[in-house]
Enzyme design. Structure first.
Site, PDB file in Angstrom:
ATOM      1  N   SER A 149     -54.564 -55.657 -56.072  1.00 22.55           N
ATOM      2  CA  SER A 149     -54.249 -55.739 -57.509  1.00 22.55           C
ATOM      3  C   SER A 149     -55.221 -56.690 -58.186  1.00 22.55           C
ATOM      4  O   SER A 149     -55.716 -57.636 -57.558  1.00 22.55           O
ATOM      5  CB  SER A 149     -52.827 -56.269 -57.692  1.00 22.55           C
ATOM      6  OG  SER A 149     -52.599 -56.596 -59.047  1.00 22.55           O
TER       7      SER A 149
ATOM      8  N   TYR B 128     -46.681 -62.533 -55.610  1.00 24.45           N
ATOM      9  CA  TYR B 128     -47.295 -61.184 -55.638  1.00 24.45           C
ATOM     10  C   TYR B 128     -48.819 -61.328 -55.606  1.00 24.45           C
ATOM     11  O   TYR B 128     -49.507 -60.623 -54.862  1.00 24.45           O
ATOM     12  CB  TYR B 128     -46.828 -60.455 -56.901  1.00 24.45           C
ATOM     13  CG  TYR B 128     -47.433 -59.076 -57.091  1.00 24.45           C
ATOM     14  CD1 TYR B 128     -46.991 -57.982 -56.336  1.00 24.45           C
ATOM     15  CD2 TYR B 128     -48.447 -58.849 -58.021  1.00 24.45           C
ATOM     16  CE1 TYR B 128     -47.541 -56.718 -56.506  1.00 24.45           C
ATOM     17  CE2 TYR B 128     -48.992 -57.597 -58.199  1.00 24.45           C
ATOM     18  CZ  TYR B 128     -48.532 -56.531 -57.445  1.00 24.45           C
ATOM     19  OH  TYR B 128     -49.083 -55.278 -57.623  1.00 24.45           O
TER      20      TYR B 128
HETATM   21  P1  NAD Z   1     -43.976 -47.743 -57.385  1.00 26.39           P
HETATM   22  O1  NAD Z   1     -42.800 -48.650 -57.450  1.00 26.39           O
HETATM   23  O2  NAD Z   1     -43.879 -46.405 -58.014  1.00 26.39           O
HETATM   24  O3  NAD Z   1     -44.453 -47.546 -55.878  1.00 26.39           O
HETATM   25  C1  NAD Z   1     -44.134 -48.400 -54.807  1.00 26.39           C
HETATM   26  C2  NAD Z   1     -43.572 -47.561 -53.681  1.00 26.39           C
HETATM   27  O4  NAD Z   1     -43.432 -48.382 -52.532  1.00 26.39           O
HETATM   28  C3  NAD Z   1     -42.185 -46.974 -53.989  1.00 26.39           C
HETATM   29  O5  NAD Z   1     -42.198 -45.573 -53.767  1.00 26.39           O
HETATM   30  C4  NAD Z   1     -41.268 -47.709 -53.015  1.00 26.39           C
HETATM   31  O6  NAD Z   1     -40.148 -46.943 -52.588  1.00 26.39           O
HETATM   32  C5  NAD Z   1     -42.242 -47.985 -51.874  1.00 26.39           C
HETATM   33  N1  NAD Z   1     -41.772 -49.044 -50.982  1.00 26.39           N
HETATM   34  C6  NAD Z   1     -41.199 -50.234 -51.316  1.00 26.39           C
HETATM   35  N2  NAD Z   1     -40.871 -50.929 -50.211  1.00 26.39           N
HETATM   36  C7  NAD Z   1     -41.253 -50.162 -49.156  1.00 26.39           C
HETATM   37  C8  NAD Z   1     -41.180 -50.328 -47.747  1.00 26.39           C
HETATM   38  N3  NAD Z   1     -40.647 -51.440 -47.207  1.00 26.39           N
HETATM   39  N4  NAD Z   1     -41.654 -49.341 -46.951  1.00 26.39           N
HETATM   40  C9  NAD Z   1     -42.180 -48.221 -47.488  1.00 26.39           C
HETATM   41  N5  NAD Z   1     -42.297 -48.009 -48.815  1.00 26.39           N
HETATM   42  C10 NAD Z   1     -41.826 -48.968 -49.639  1.00 26.39           C
HETATM   43  O7  NAD Z   1     -45.160 -48.581 -58.059  1.00 26.39           O
HETATM   44  P2  NAD Z   1     -46.719 -48.297 -58.182  1.00 26.39           P
HETATM   45  O8  NAD Z   1     -47.122 -48.938 -59.454  1.00 26.39           O
HETATM   46  O9  NAD Z   1     -47.057 -46.879 -57.932  1.00 26.39           O
HETATM   47  O10 NAD Z   1     -47.274 -49.219 -57.005  1.00 26.39           O
HETATM   48  C11 NAD Z   1     -48.067 -48.744 -55.945  1.00 26.39           C
HETATM   49  C12 NAD Z   1     -48.921 -49.897 -55.424  1.00 26.39           C
HETATM   50  O11 NAD Z   1     -49.861 -50.280 -56.433  1.00 26.39           O
HETATM   51  C13 NAD Z   1     -48.123 -51.159 -55.098  1.00 26.39           C
HETATM   52  O12 NAD Z   1     -48.662 -51.772 -53.938  1.00 26.39           O
HETATM   53  C14 NAD Z   1     -48.367 -52.046 -56.302  1.00 26.39           C
HETATM   54  O13 NAD Z   1     -48.212 -53.413 -56.002  1.00 26.39           O
HETATM   55  C15 NAD Z   1     -49.806 -51.671 -56.623  1.00 26.39           C
HETATM   56  N6  NAD Z   1     -50.262 -51.988 -57.973  1.00 26.39           N
HETATM   57  C16 NAD Z   1     -49.665 -51.412 -59.057  1.00 26.39           C
HETATM   58  C17 NAD Z   1     -50.123 -51.721 -60.330  1.00 26.39           C
HETATM   59  C18 NAD Z   1     -49.518 -51.128 -61.578  1.00 26.39           C
HETATM   60  O14 NAD Z   1     -49.813 -51.623 -62.677  1.00 26.39           O
HETATM   61  N7  NAD Z   1     -48.700 -50.089 -61.474  1.00 26.39           N
HETATM   62  C19 NAD Z   1     -51.201 -52.607 -60.480  1.00 26.39           C
HETATM   63  C20 NAD Z   1     -51.787 -53.164 -59.347  1.00 26.39           C
HETATM   64  C21 NAD Z   1     -51.316 -52.831 -58.091  1.00 26.39           C
END
Ligand code: NAD
Length: 249
Positions: free
Chosen positions: A140, A155
């Site tokens: 991130s 985080y």
């Molecule tokens: P999201 O909540 O849609 O996706 C996260 C997924 O991880 C969910 O489907 C959840 O069920 C799964 N998950 C949680 N705990 C778990 C576990 N113990 N085992 C297996 N799966 C598990 O959110 P997103 O925004 O699509 O996030 C995806 C990745 O991108 C994450 O790592 C997040 O930190 C990162 N990220 C997101 C953003 C943003 O702005 N959306 C920015 C930077 C990084």
């Protein structure tokens, strides 16, 4: 197609509005067979079914090593190989530094950082035996600038840890023709932040993004596909920023 007949595993890929599922959809469109791993409550089999019959959804908790290993055994039985791993599962929490409890710390660190360790450990022996593989870890912008928009310091630390883990893997496994790279998304509209950006903060956030918009899941998916494909076959240990210019360094 960029990923013809490749087998791609995506952790945390079941959320239909998330970065993982957008990546799954794009990889499937590029010819990959996609395996979505996620928690039971996220219904990974239903998500995979949306991609078509060649794809698979399995329940796996990335914080549990045995669960990751069991999933990999099932994938190996069905497809015989794993070419791509996307370490995407992650959870966030807004928190001030002094308010972070031990339980908060464990929960946030465990999914992003321990999860990246365990899922990669489960997949690497197979990739080593194949003498090929590509791992893409979702970090991130929060890791790079000491906080993003929503996630707290824990985080930020978890995602910075992902960068270190990925770079160390890149060094150790380059000789086995396994590439390991990271993507650092900025603010992307998914369920992780839905409804959490206060309206009065929105314009200020946009003012700090040269491309003047919040990102879409496909903005990240395209970069993950690039790092998973042979287009990037001389890239390992790199960090690809996908943030609309929010952080230029
Ligand atoms: P999201 O909540 O849609 O996706 C996260 C997924 O991880 C969910 O489907 C959840 O069920 C799964 N998950 C949680 N705990 C778990 C576990 N113990 N085992 C297996 N799966 C598990 O959110 P997103 O925004 O699509 O996030 C995806 C990745 O991108 C994450 O790592 C997040 O930190 C990162 N990220 C997101 C953003 C943003 O702005 N959306 C920015 C930077 C990084």
């Amino acid at each position: 197609m960029l990923l013809n007949d490749k087998v791609a595993v995506i952790t945390g890929g079941a959320g239909l509005n998330g970065l993982g599922f957008a990546t799954a959809r794009m990889m499937a469109a590029q010819g990959a067979k996609v395996v979505i791993l996620d928690l039971d409550m996220a219904q990974p089999a239903a998500a995979a079914a949306q991609l078509g019959p060649d794809h698979l959804g399995l329940v796996a908790n990335v914080t549990d090593k045995a669960s990751c290993e069991a999933a990999v055994a099932q994938i190996q039985a069905r497809y015989g190989r794993i070419d791509i791993l996307v370490n995407n599962a992650g959870v966030t929490q807004p928190a001030k530094f002094l308010d972070i409890t031990g339980a908060d710390y464990d929960r946030i660190m465990d999914v992003s950082l321990r999860g990246t360790l365990y899922a990669s450990q489960a997949v690497l022996p197979l990739m080593q035996a194949q003498k090929s593989g590509a791992i893409v870890c979702i970090s991130s912008v929060s890791a790079q600038r000491g906080g993003g928009i929503l996630g707290g310091p824990h985080y930020s630390a978890a995602k910075a840890g992902v960068l270190g883990l990925a770079r160390a893997m890149a060094r150790e496994y380059g000789g086995s023709n396994i590439r390991v790279n990271c993507v650092t998304p900025g603010l992307i509209a998914t369920d992780i932040n839905k409804g959490k950006i206060p309206e009065d903060k929105r314009q200020g956030i946009l003012d700090g993004i040269p491309l003047a918009r919040i990102g879409e899941p496909n903005d990240v998916a395209g970069c993950v596909v690039f790092l998973a494909s042979d287009l990037s076959k001389y890239c390992t240990g790199i960090t690809l920023d996908v943030n609309g210019g929010m952080l230029i360094h």
